[in-house]
Write a protein that holds these residues in place. Sequence first.
Motif, PDB file in Angstrom:
ATOM      1  N   ARG A  80       4.227  13.497  -4.496  1.00  0.00           N
ATOM      2  CA  ARG A  80       3.528  14.190  -5.567  1.00  0.00           C
ATOM      3  C   ARG A  80       4.265  15.482  -5.914  1.00  0.00           C
ATOM      4  O   ARG A  80       4.677  16.230  -5.031  1.00  0.00           O
TER       5      ARG A  80
ATOM      6  N   ASP B 194       0.848  -1.185   0.000  1.00  0.00           N
ATOM      7  CA  ASP B 194       0.000   0.000   0.000  1.00  0.00           C
ATOM      8  C   ASP B 194       0.887   1.240   0.000  1.00  0.00           C
ATOM      9  O   ASP B 194       1.391   1.671   1.028  1.00  0.00           O
ATOM     10  N   ASN B 195       1.087   1.812  -1.168  1.00  0.00           N
ATOM     11  CA  ASN B 195       1.989   2.957  -1.335  1.00  0.00           C
ATOM     12  C   ASN B 195       1.254   4.284  -1.347  1.00  0.00           C
ATOM     13  O   ASN B 195       1.839   5.300  -1.697  1.00  0.00           O
ATOM     14  N   THR B 196      -0.007   4.306  -0.985  1.00  0.00           N
ATOM     15  CA  THR B 196      -0.812   5.509  -1.129  1.00  0.00           C
ATOM     16  C   THR B 196      -0.195   6.699  -0.404  1.00  0.00           C
ATOM     17  O   THR B 196      -0.052   7.787  -0.987  1.00  0.00           O
ATOM     18  N   ALA B 197       0.186   6.529   0.844  1.00  0.00           N
ATOM     19  CA  ALA B 197       0.758   7.646   1.608  1.00  0.00           C
ATOM     20  C   ALA B 197       2.060   8.126   0.988  1.00  0.00           C
ATOM     21  O   ALA B 197       2.286   9.338   0.852  1.00  0.00           O
ATOM     22  N   ARG B 198       2.924   7.206   0.576  1.00  0.00           N
ATOM     23  CA  ARG B 198       4.198   7.580  -0.036  1.00  0.00           C
ATOM     24  C   ARG B 198       3.976   8.284  -1.375  1.00  0.00           C
ATOM     25  O   ARG B 198       4.621   9.292  -1.669  1.00  0.00           O
ATOM     26  N   LEU B 199       3.035   7.788  -2.166  1.00  0.00           N
ATOM     27  CA  LEU B 199       2.779   8.410  -3.460  1.00  0.00           C
ATOM     28  C   LEU B 199       2.211   9.811  -3.303  1.00  0.00           C
ATOM     29  O   LEU B 199       2.555  10.721  -4.063  1.00  0.00           O
ATOM     30  N   LEU B 200       1.340  10.018  -2.318  1.00  0.00           N
ATOM     31  CA  LEU B 200       0.813  11.358  -2.077  1.00  0.00           C
ATOM     32  C   LEU B 200       1.902  12.310  -1.594  1.00  0.00           C
ATOM     33  O   LEU B 200       1.920  13.487  -1.953  1.00  0.00           O
TER      34      LEU B 200
END
Length: 54
Positions: free
Chosen positions: A49, A40-46
């Motif tokens: 950005r 789950d890379n959501t936090a890292r990707l955000l």
Amino acid sequence: MSAPDDDRRVEFFDDGPDILPDTTADEHGAGWGESPADDDNTARLLEDRPPHWG
């Protein structure tokens, strides 16, 4: 002249299992030795950005 679509007989075939998978193991973190929780890379990707994305 051909018959209307409602009058044509259609045969369906079972193609069996997929020959190749949609994704391979090395496209996921587990293929690189990471734990499944790391997928789950959501936090890292955000966080990564670019600034012009707002």
